[in-house]
Design a protein around this motif. Sequence first.
Motif, PDB file in Angstrom:
ATOM      1  N   UNK A   1       0.784  -1.389   0.216  1.00 18.60           N
ATOM      2  CA  UNK A   1       0.123  -0.159   0.039  1.00 18.60           C
ATOM      3  C   UNK A   1       0.780   1.322   0.003  1.00 18.60           C
ATOM      4  N   UNK A   2       0.277   2.050  -0.815  1.00 24.24           N
ATOM      5  CA  UNK A   2       1.209   3.446  -0.730  1.00 24.24           C
ATOM      6  C   UNK A   2       1.288   4.197   0.614  1.00 24.24           C
ATOM      7  N   UNK A   3       2.275   5.146   0.697  1.00 29.13           N
ATOM      8  CA  UNK A   3       2.457   5.810   1.864  1.00 29.13           C
ATOM      9  C   UNK A   3       1.209   6.995   1.900  1.00 29.13           C
ATOM     10  N   UNK A   4       0.463   6.954   3.165  1.00 29.91           N
ATOM     11  CA  UNK A   4      -0.456   7.666   3.451  1.00 29.91           C
ATOM     12  C   UNK A   4      -1.969   7.006   2.936  1.00 29.91           C
ATOM     13  N   UNK A   5      -1.880   5.650   2.552  1.00 30.51           N
ATOM     14  CA  UNK A   5      -3.103   4.869   2.435  1.00 30.51           C
ATOM     15  C   UNK A   5      -3.778   4.795   3.730  1.00 30.51           C
ATOM     16  N   UNK A   6      -5.403   5.012   3.528  1.00 26.59           N
ATOM     17  CA  UNK A   6      -5.885   4.666   4.728  1.00 26.59           C
ATOM     18  C   UNK A   6      -7.134   3.880   4.825  1.00 26.59           C
ATOM     19  N   UNK A   7      -7.719   3.477   5.908  1.00 24.21           N
ATOM     20  CA  UNK A   7      -8.980   2.672   6.026  1.00 24.21           C
ATOM     21  C   UNK A   7      -9.709   3.521   6.837  1.00 24.21           C
ATOM     22  N   UNK A   8     -10.912   3.186   6.952  1.00 20.93           N
ATOM     23  CA  UNK A   8     -11.906   3.513   8.138  1.00 20.93           C
ATOM     24  C   UNK A   8     -12.502   2.246   8.850  1.00 20.93           C
ATOM     25  N   UNK A   9     -12.393   2.185   9.987  1.00 19.19           N
ATOM     26  CA  UNK A   9     -13.062   0.996  10.790  1.00 19.19           C
ATOM     27  C   UNK A   9     -13.999   1.671  11.529  1.00 19.19           C
ATOM     28  N   UNK A  10     -15.298   0.913  11.512  1.00 19.47           N
ATOM     29  CA  UNK A  10     -16.496   1.327  11.950  1.00 19.47           C
ATOM     30  C   UNK A  10     -16.908   0.376  12.968  1.00 19.47           C
ATOM     31  N   UNK A  11     -17.221   0.923  14.068  1.00 17.50           N
ATOM     32  CA  UNK A  11     -17.897   0.183  15.264  1.00 17.50           C
ATOM     33  C   UNK A  11     -19.341   0.212  15.480  1.00 17.50           C
ATOM     34  N   UNK A  12     -19.946   1.364  15.096  1.00 15.37           N
ATOM     35  CA  UNK A  12     -21.364   1.514  15.105  1.00 15.37           C
ATOM     36  C   UNK A  12     -21.830   2.260  13.747  1.00 15.37           C
ATOM     37  N   UNK A  13     -22.904   1.813  13.066  1.00 16.67           N
ATOM     38  CA  UNK A  13     -23.249   2.235  11.910  1.00 16.67           C
ATOM     39  C   UNK A  13     -24.712   1.947  11.709  1.00 16.67           C
ATOM     40  N   UNK A  14     -25.257   2.834  11.026  1.00 18.48           N
ATOM     41  CA  UNK A  14     -26.894   2.465  10.531  1.00 18.48           C
ATOM     42  C   UNK A  14     -27.606   3.606  11.340  1.00 18.48           C
ATOM     43  N   UNK A  15     -28.906   3.389  11.258  1.00 16.06           N
ATOM     44  CA  UNK A  15     -29.894   4.261  11.677  1.00 16.06           C
ATOM     45  C   UNK A  15     -29.525   4.563  13.161  1.00 16.06           C
ATOM     46  N   UNK A  16     -29.587   5.843  13.452  1.00 18.85           N
ATOM     47  CA  UNK A  16     -29.444   6.561  14.815  1.00 18.85           C
ATOM     48  C   UNK A  16     -27.668   6.707  15.385  1.00 18.85           C
ATOM     49  N   UNK A  17     -27.305   6.351  14.348  1.00 26.32           N
ATOM     50  CA  UNK A  17     -25.701   6.540  14.709  1.00 26.32           C
ATOM     51  C   UNK A  17     -24.982   7.485  13.843  1.00 26.32           C
ATOM     52  N   UNK A  18     -23.702   7.883  14.024  1.00 26.82           N
ATOM     53  CA  UNK A  18     -23.033   9.009  13.325  1.00 26.82           C
ATOM     54  C   UNK A  18     -22.651   8.501  11.987  1.00 26.82           C
ATOM     55  N   UNK A  19     -22.891   7.196  11.598  1.00 25.90           N
ATOM     56  CA  UNK A  19     -22.451   6.444  10.355  1.00 25.90           C
ATOM     57  C   UNK A  19     -23.502   6.061   9.647  1.00 25.90           C
ATOM     58  N   UNK A  20     -23.525   6.798   8.280  1.00 22.14           N
ATOM     59  CA  UNK A  20     -24.591   6.437   7.416  1.00 22.14           C
ATOM     60  C   UNK A  20     -24.075   5.940   5.961  1.00 22.14           C
ATOM     61  N   UNK A  21     -24.417   4.831   5.907  1.00 18.97           N
ATOM     62  CA  UNK A  21     -23.727   4.114   4.834  1.00 18.97           C
ATOM     63  C   UNK A  21     -24.831   3.688   3.696  1.00 18.97           C
ATOM     64  N   UNK A  22     -24.777   3.979   2.536  1.00 12.12           N
ATOM     65  CA  UNK A  22     -25.624   3.212   1.368  1.00 12.12           C
ATOM     66  C   UNK A  22     -24.620   2.447   0.602  1.00 12.12           C
ATOM     67  N   UNK A  23     -25.170   1.265   0.075  1.00 13.29           N
ATOM     68  CA  UNK A  23     -24.603   0.504  -0.608  1.00 13.29           C
ATOM     69  C   UNK A  23     -24.895   0.555  -2.125  1.00 13.29           C
ATOM     70  N   UNK A  24     -23.761   0.973  -2.939  1.00 17.39           N
ATOM     71  CA  UNK A  24     -24.043   1.073  -4.069  1.00 17.39           C
ATOM     72  C   UNK A  24     -24.442  -0.127  -5.033  1.00 17.39           C
TER      73      UNK A  24
END
Length: 165
Positions: free
Chosen positions: A134-157
Amino acid sequence: MDYSGPLYRALHPYHARQPLSGEGARRYGGRFNPRGCAALYLARDFDTLRHEIARGGSFQPSTIVEYVTRITGLFDARDRAALAHYDMTPEALADPAWQLKMQRGEGVATQDWAEALIAAGHTGALVPSFARGARAGACNIVLWTWGDGTGAHLRVVDDEGRLSR
Protein backbone atom coordinates in the motif's frame (compact mmCIF):
# COMPACT_ATOMS: atom_id res chain seq x y z
CA MET A 1 -13.42 14.07 12.56
CA ASP A 2 -16.03 13.67 9.86
CA TYR A 3 -15.88 11.89 6.51
CA SER A 4 -18.17 11.98 3.48
CA GLY A 5 -17.45 10.14 0.29
CA PRO A 6 -16.97 6.72 -1.19
CA LEU A 7 -15.56 3.80 0.76
CA TYR A 8 -14.83 0.27 -0.48
CA ARG A 9 -15.02 -3.17 1.05
CA ALA A 10 -14.16 -6.67 -0.08
CA LEU A 11 -16.63 -9.30 1.05
CA HIS A 12 -16.10 -13.02 1.17
CA PRO A 13 -18.49 -14.32 -1.53
CA TYR A 14 -20.41 -16.23 1.16
CA HIS A 15 -21.32 -12.92 2.85
CA ALA A 16 -21.91 -10.88 -0.31
CA ARG A 17 -25.64 -10.58 0.31
CA GLN A 18 -25.01 -8.87 3.67
CA PRO A 19 -22.77 -5.93 2.75
CA LEU A 20 -23.58 -4.05 5.97
CA SER A 21 -22.83 -6.95 8.29
CA GLY A 22 -19.85 -6.87 10.62
CA GLU A 23 -20.43 -10.51 11.57
CA GLY A 24 -17.08 -11.86 10.35
CA ALA A 25 -15.16 -9.27 12.35
CA ARG A 26 -17.38 -9.93 15.38
CA ARG A 27 -16.82 -13.65 15.13
CA TYR A 28 -13.07 -13.67 14.51
CA GLY A 29 -11.77 -10.33 15.76
CA GLY A 30 -9.45 -8.00 13.89
CA ARG A 31 -6.60 -5.58 14.39
CA PHE A 32 -9.06 -2.93 15.61
CA ASN A 33 -11.84 -5.02 17.15
CA PRO A 34 -11.79 -7.84 19.68
CA ARG A 35 -13.88 -10.95 19.15
CA GLY A 36 -17.48 -10.17 20.01
CA CYS A 37 -17.30 -6.62 18.65
CA ALA A 38 -18.75 -6.13 15.17
CA ALA A 39 -16.78 -3.91 12.81
CA LEU A 40 -16.70 -2.81 9.20
CA TYR A 41 -13.25 -2.41 7.65
CA LEU A 42 -13.49 -0.02 4.72
CA ALA A 43 -10.82 1.32 2.37
CA ARG A 44 -10.83 4.96 1.31
CA ASP A 45 -9.86 4.07 -2.24
CA PHE A 46 -9.86 1.06 -4.52
CA ASP A 47 -6.07 0.84 -4.77
CA THR A 48 -5.78 0.48 -0.98
CA LEU A 49 -8.53 -2.15 -1.02
CA ARG A 50 -6.60 -4.15 -3.64
CA HIS A 51 -3.61 -4.36 -1.32
CA GLU A 52 -5.78 -5.15 1.71
CA ILE A 53 -7.42 -8.07 -0.10
CA ALA A 54 -4.13 -9.63 -1.22
CA ARG A 55 -2.51 -9.16 2.21
CA GLY A 56 0.86 -9.36 0.53
CA GLY A 57 0.02 -12.66 -1.15
CA SER A 58 -2.43 -13.89 -3.72
CA PHE A 59 -5.69 -12.13 -4.49
CA GLN A 60 -8.55 -14.20 -3.07
CA PRO A 61 -12.08 -14.37 -4.55
CA SER A 62 -14.01 -11.36 -3.27
CA THR A 63 -17.12 -9.33 -3.91
CA ILE A 64 -16.18 -5.65 -4.06
CA VAL A 65 -18.76 -3.19 -2.74
CA GLU A 66 -18.76 0.60 -2.86
CA TYR A 67 -20.55 2.63 -0.19
CA VAL A 68 -21.69 6.24 -0.27
CA THR A 69 -21.01 7.47 3.24
CA ARG A 70 -21.52 10.30 5.69
CA ILE A 71 -19.73 9.66 8.96
CA THR A 72 -19.24 11.75 12.10
CA GLY A 73 -17.34 10.95 15.27
CA LEU A 74 -14.27 9.32 13.74
CA PHE A 75 -10.99 9.23 15.61
CA ASP A 76 -8.06 10.29 13.40
CA ALA A 77 -5.26 7.83 14.12
CA ARG A 78 -2.84 9.86 11.99
CA ASP A 79 -2.74 12.44 14.81
CA ARG A 80 0.17 11.53 17.13
CA ALA A 81 -1.04 13.79 19.94
CA ALA A 82 -4.52 12.25 19.84
CA LEU A 83 -2.96 8.77 19.87
CA ALA A 84 -0.81 9.69 22.86
CA HIS A 85 -3.96 10.67 24.78
CA TYR A 86 -4.91 6.97 24.59
CA ASP A 87 -1.36 5.70 25.26
CA MET A 88 -1.06 4.56 21.64
CA THR A 89 1.70 5.14 19.10
CA PRO A 90 1.89 4.73 15.31
CA GLU A 91 4.36 1.89 15.88
CA ALA A 92 1.94 0.05 18.17
CA LEU A 93 -0.86 0.49 15.60
CA ALA A 94 1.37 -1.23 13.04
CA ASP A 95 2.29 -4.19 15.29
CA PRO A 96 2.64 -7.14 12.89
CA ALA A 97 2.18 -9.64 15.74
CA TRP A 98 -1.36 -8.55 16.72
CA GLN A 99 -2.98 -11.62 15.15
CA LEU A 100 -0.55 -14.08 16.73
CA LYS A 101 -1.15 -12.44 20.13
CA MET A 102 -4.91 -12.73 19.65
CA GLN A 103 -4.62 -16.41 18.68
CA ARG A 104 -2.54 -17.07 21.79
CA GLY A 105 -5.12 -15.36 23.99
CA GLU A 106 -2.72 -12.53 24.84
CA GLY A 107 -3.76 -8.89 25.04
CA VAL A 108 -3.76 -6.97 21.79
CA ALA A 109 -3.01 -3.29 22.32
CA THR A 110 -4.89 -2.15 19.21
CA GLN A 111 -8.02 -4.00 20.32
CA ASP A 112 -7.79 -2.46 23.80
CA TRP A 113 -7.32 0.94 22.16
CA ALA A 114 -10.42 0.37 20.00
CA GLU A 115 -12.46 -0.53 23.08
CA ALA A 116 -11.35 2.72 24.75
CA LEU A 117 -12.40 4.70 21.66
CA ILE A 118 -15.77 2.93 21.58
CA ALA A 119 -16.28 3.72 25.28
CA ALA A 120 -15.43 7.36 24.53
CA GLY A 121 -18.23 7.44 21.94
CA HIS A 122 -16.29 7.25 18.69
CA THR A 123 -18.16 5.77 15.74
CA GLY A 124 -14.92 4.46 14.26
CA ALA A 125 -11.39 5.42 13.36
CA LEU A 126 -9.44 6.55 10.34
CA VAL A 127 -6.34 4.34 10.42
CA PRO A 128 -3.30 3.88 8.19
CA SER A 129 -3.26 0.88 5.90
CA PHE A 130 -0.68 -1.68 6.96
CA ALA A 131 -1.12 -3.85 3.87
CA ARG A 132 2.09 -4.80 2.11
CA GLY A 133 2.48 -2.70 -1.01
CA ALA A 134 0.00 0.00 0.00
CA ARG A 135 1.26 3.48 -0.82
CA ALA A 136 2.37 5.85 1.91
CA GLY A 137 -0.63 7.71 3.30
CA ALA A 138 -3.14 4.99 2.35
CA CYS A 139 -5.96 4.83 4.91
CA ASN A 140 -8.89 2.73 5.97
CA ILE A 141 -11.91 3.51 8.09
CA VAL A 142 -12.96 1.02 10.75
CA LEU A 143 -16.51 1.44 12.02
CA TRP A 144 -17.81 0.03 15.29
CA THR A 145 -21.28 1.54 14.99
CA TRP A 146 -23.24 2.30 11.85
CA GLY A 147 -26.80 2.53 10.60
CA ASP A 148 -29.91 4.37 11.72
CA GLY A 149 -29.46 6.40 14.88
CA THR A 150 -25.66 6.47 14.64
CA GLY A 151 -23.10 8.87 13.22
CA ALA A 152 -22.29 6.52 10.34
CA HIS A 153 -24.67 6.46 7.41
CA LEU A 154 -23.76 4.07 4.61
CA ARG A 155 -25.59 3.34 1.39
CA VAL A 156 -24.50 0.35 -0.65
CA VAL A 157 -24.07 1.19 -4.32
CA ASP A 158 -26.15 -1.57 -5.92
CA ASP A 159 -28.46 0.21 -8.34
CA GLU A 160 -29.22 -3.00 -10.23
CA GLY A 161 -29.90 -5.13 -7.13
CA ARG A 162 -27.09 -7.54 -7.91
CA LEU A 163 -26.38 -8.40 -4.28
CA SER A 164 -29.95 -9.58 -3.69
CA ARG A 165 -29.85 -12.15 -6.49
